[in-house]
Design an enzyme around this catalytic site. Sequence first.
Site, PDB file in Angstrom:
ATOM      1  N   ASN A  37      -1.068   2.427  11.443  1.00 13.03           N
ATOM      2  CA  ASN A  37      -2.309   2.699  12.569  1.00 13.03           C
ATOM      3  C   ASN A  37      -1.891   1.573  14.048  1.00 13.03           C
ATOM      4  O   ASN A  37      -1.248   0.568  13.583  1.00 13.03           O
ATOM      5  CB  ASN A  37      -3.549   2.189  12.117  1.00 13.03           C
ATOM      6  CG  ASN A  37      -3.641   0.943  11.880  1.00 13.03           C
ATOM      7  OD1 ASN A  37      -3.303   0.533  10.500  1.00 13.03           O
ATOM      8  ND2 ASN A  37      -4.389   0.027  12.427  1.00 13.03           N
ATOM      9  N   HIS A  56      -4.501  -0.234  -6.643  1.00 13.67           N
ATOM     10  CA  HIS A  56      -3.366  -1.297  -6.630  1.00 13.67           C
ATOM     11  C   HIS A  56      -3.239  -1.562  -8.127  1.00 13.67           C
ATOM     12  O   HIS A  56      -4.365  -2.062  -9.009  1.00 13.67           O
ATOM     13  CB  HIS A  56      -3.769  -2.868  -6.146  1.00 13.67           C
ATOM     14  CG  HIS A  56      -3.637  -2.772  -4.367  1.00 13.67           C
ATOM     15  ND1 HIS A  56      -2.542  -3.026  -3.830  1.00 13.67           N
ATOM     16  CD2 HIS A  56      -4.443  -2.362  -3.693  1.00 13.67           C
ATOM     17  CE1 HIS A  56      -2.519  -2.895  -2.728  1.00 13.67           C
ATOM     18  NE2 HIS A  56      -3.804  -2.616  -2.459  1.00 13.67           N
ATOM     19  N   ALA A  86       1.663  -2.576   4.351  1.00 14.18           N
ATOM     20  CA  ALA A  86       1.145  -1.706   5.478  1.00 14.18           C
ATOM     21  C   ALA A  86       0.680  -2.809   6.745  1.00 14.18           C
ATOM     22  O   ALA A  86      -0.068  -3.816   6.522  1.00 14.18           O
ATOM     23  CB  ALA A  86      -0.099  -0.963   5.244  1.00 14.18           C
ATOM     24  N   HIS A 125      -9.670   2.131   6.306  1.00 17.02           N
ATOM     25  CA  HIS A 125      -8.893   2.062   5.008  1.00 17.02           C
ATOM     26  C   HIS A 125      -8.039   3.436   4.751  1.00 17.02           C
ATOM     27  O   HIS A 125      -6.945   3.450   4.637  1.00 17.02           O
ATOM     28  CB  HIS A 125      -9.572   1.262   3.828  1.00 17.02           C
ATOM     29  CG  HIS A 125      -8.702   1.142   2.744  1.00 17.02           C
ATOM     30  ND1 HIS A 125      -7.461   0.228   3.113  1.00 17.02           N
ATOM     31  CD2 HIS A 125      -8.497   1.419   1.497  1.00 17.02           C
ATOM     32  CE1 HIS A 125      -6.830   0.262   1.538  1.00 17.02           C
ATOM     33  NE2 HIS A 125      -7.382   0.967   0.816  1.00 17.02           N
ATOM     34  N   MET A 170      -2.909  -8.087   6.425  1.00 19.26           N
ATOM     35  CA  MET A 170      -3.628  -8.929   5.646  1.00 19.26           C
ATOM     36  C   MET A 170      -2.945  -9.605   4.274  1.00 19.26           C
ATOM     37  O   MET A 170      -3.577  -9.850   3.227  1.00 19.26           O
ATOM     38  CB  MET A 170      -4.965  -8.282   5.197  1.00 19.26           C
ATOM     39  CG  MET A 170      -5.702  -7.718   6.353  1.00 19.26           C
ATOM     40  SD  MET A 170      -7.089  -6.950   5.659  1.00 19.26           S
ATOM     41  CE  MET A 170      -7.698  -6.080   7.249  1.00 19.26           C
ATOM     42  N   SER A 171      -1.618  -9.590   4.367  1.00 18.41           N
ATOM     43  CA  SER A 171      -0.846  -9.920   3.223  1.00 18.41           C
ATOM     44  C   SER A 171       0.558 -10.765   3.633  1.00 18.41           C
ATOM     45  O   SER A 171       0.496 -11.154   4.710  1.00 18.41           O
ATOM     46  CB  SER A 171      -0.460  -8.646   2.287  1.00 18.41           C
ATOM     47  OG  SER A 171       0.350  -7.923   3.002  1.00 18.41           O
ATOM     48  N   HIS A 206      -4.468 -10.265  -2.545  1.00 22.37           N
ATOM     49  CA  HIS A 206      -4.735 -10.566  -1.438  1.00 22.37           C
ATOM     50  C   HIS A 206      -5.704 -11.718  -1.170  1.00 22.37           C
ATOM     51  O   HIS A 206      -6.548 -11.725  -2.049  1.00 22.37           O
ATOM     52  CB  HIS A 206      -5.404  -9.384  -0.461  1.00 22.37           C
ATOM     53  CG  HIS A 206      -4.484  -8.077  -0.569  1.00 22.37           C
ATOM     54  ND1 HIS A 206      -4.720  -7.023  -1.542  1.00 22.37           N
ATOM     55  CD2 HIS A 206      -3.594  -7.494   0.441  1.00 22.37           C
ATOM     56  CE1 HIS A 206      -3.487  -6.261  -1.169  1.00 22.37           C
ATOM     57  NE2 HIS A 206      -3.035  -6.582   0.003  1.00 22.37           N
ATOM     58  N   SER A 253       0.748  -1.220  -0.161  1.00 28.00           N
ATOM     59  CA  SER A 253      -0.010  -0.159  -0.037  1.00 28.00           C
ATOM     60  C   SER A 253       0.933   1.376  -0.159  1.00 28.00           C
ATOM     61  O   SER A 253       1.680   1.322   0.799  1.00 28.00           O
ATOM     62  CB  SER A 253      -0.861   0.033   1.282  1.00 28.00           C
ATOM     63  OG  SER A 253      -1.573  -1.068   1.496  1.00 28.00           O
ATOM     64  N   TYR A 278      -8.461 -11.852   0.816  1.00 27.35           N
ATOM     65  CA  TYR A 278      -9.688 -11.366   0.940  1.00 27.35           C
ATOM     66  C   TYR A 278     -10.364 -10.984  -0.421  1.00 27.35           C
ATOM     67  O   TYR A 278     -11.408 -10.630  -0.350  1.00 27.35           O
ATOM     68  CB  TYR A 278      -9.737 -10.053   2.114  1.00 27.35           C
ATOM     69  CG  TYR A 278      -8.983  -8.902   1.641  1.00 27.35           C
ATOM     70  CD1 TYR A 278      -9.174  -7.960   0.608  1.00 27.35           C
ATOM     71  CD2 TYR A 278      -7.581  -8.745   2.247  1.00 27.35           C
ATOM     72  CE1 TYR A 278      -8.585  -6.936   0.307  1.00 27.35           C
ATOM     73  CE2 TYR A 278      -6.863  -7.565   1.818  1.00 27.35           C
ATOM     74  CZ  TYR A 278      -7.332  -6.773   0.950  1.00 27.35           C
ATOM     75  OH  TYR A 278      -6.587  -5.445   0.500  1.00 27.35           O
ATOM     76  N   GLU A 279      -9.617 -10.631  -1.440  1.00 28.31           N
ATOM     77  CA  GLU A 279     -10.091 -10.465  -2.585  1.00 28.31           C
ATOM     78  C   GLU A 279     -10.684 -11.839  -3.292  1.00 28.31           C
ATOM     79  O   GLU A 279     -11.341 -11.641  -4.514  1.00 28.31           O
ATOM     80  CB  GLU A 279      -9.086  -9.764  -3.647  1.00 28.31           C
ATOM     81  CG  GLU A 279      -8.389  -8.628  -3.259  1.00 28.31           C
ATOM     82  CD  GLU A 279      -7.250  -8.072  -4.106  1.00 28.31           C
ATOM     83  OE1 GLU A 279      -7.594  -7.469  -5.265  1.00 28.31           O
ATOM     84  OE2 GLU A 279      -6.261  -8.450  -3.664  1.00 28.31           O
TER      85      GLU A 279
HETATM   86  N1  HPA Z   1      -5.196  -5.048  10.832  1.00 34.10           N
HETATM   87  C1  HPA Z   1      -4.800  -5.503   9.616  1.00 34.10           C
HETATM   88  N2  HPA Z   1      -4.315  -5.076   8.591  1.00 34.10           N
HETATM   89  C2  HPA Z   1      -3.908  -4.058   8.640  1.00 34.10           C
HETATM   90  C3  HPA Z   1      -4.002  -3.124   9.827  1.00 34.10           C
HETATM   91  C4  HPA Z   1      -4.546  -3.551  10.859  1.00 34.10           C
HETATM   92  O1  HPA Z   1      -4.726  -2.766  11.839  1.00 34.10           O
HETATM   93  N3  HPA Z   1      -3.390  -1.696   9.335  1.00 34.10           N
HETATM   94  C5  HPA Z   1      -3.155  -1.976   8.098  1.00 34.10           C
HETATM   95  N4  HPA Z   1      -3.204  -3.126   7.505  1.00 34.10           N
END
Ligand code: HPA
Length: 278
Positions: free
Chosen positions: A236, A62, A114, A248, A212-213, A84, A31, A86-87
């Site tokens: 975050n 992306h 990220a 997001h 998530m990757s 990913h 990201s 989740y896609e």
């Molecule tokens: N959780 C999962 N995936 C993420 C997060 C998170 O807090 N921040 C960026 N990708």
Amino acid sequence: MDNTYKLLDEAVALLRRRGFGQPRVAVILGSGLGDLADGLAAPVAVDYSEIPGFAPSTVPGHAGRLVFGAWEGVSVVAMQGRYHGYEGYSQRQIAFALWTLAALGAKSLLVTNAAGGLNPEFRPGDLMLIADHINFTGGNPLIGPNPQRFGPRFPDLSRAYSPRLREIARETARELGIPLREGVYLAVTGPCYETPAEIRSFRRLGADAVGMSTVPEVIAAVHAGLEVAGISCITNMAAGMGAEKLSHEEVIEAAARVKSKFAALAARLIVRIGRDAK
Ligand code: HPA
């Protein structure tokens, strides 16, 4: 084997026809880092949708293409946009992309992403060198017939994140004056952010960051004999540790804020890894 080898040979043949040479280093741009590939000299790009065996990428923002070029004389292949789970992609589809990078000749892989911070000492905007991972996705990219051409049925992951490359990464960050954290990355499938209870339990499991990757990619890469380094951008604090709500937009904004430092480190590291290649 299924028809994986046939598709792989077709993928490599197409990429060679389109001007891909032998990369020293492969990089997966997470990201906000996607445009790093735009800095490559003499770039050639091919959309995933054109490559046999690749699925088209679906997430907005992306780009979904493979770029070949050079940085300071080091030949690089970059995944601009990643798959990913989740896609809806299977981890096997993610593995196929990594096998293609290996088949092109890449010897090392830098993966970036990220992630949410779990370690209470972390702050949004920190960069974290991945020391190890916890696969909490419930899947594995190597489930299915084993592509023996790349590696064994039961690969060892005890040094998945190369100690040698980690030392180079620490050194590179020091030289650039960029603070670099280090820790364990835990992968979930997403697409939900976690609950505070999940985050508390992941902390007890020993995770410093959650995302998530990356983990399916690293498993496929290590199996295929690539030396791997990974860097997370802590965008975050994870659920229950900071802001009331996660979004997001917040992740994208935070990634954009540290992009120049992240890109500087990634680019320098790629050159160092390429020059020091075993
Ligand atoms: N959780 C999962 N995936 C993420 C997060 C998170 O807090 N921040 C960026 N990708």
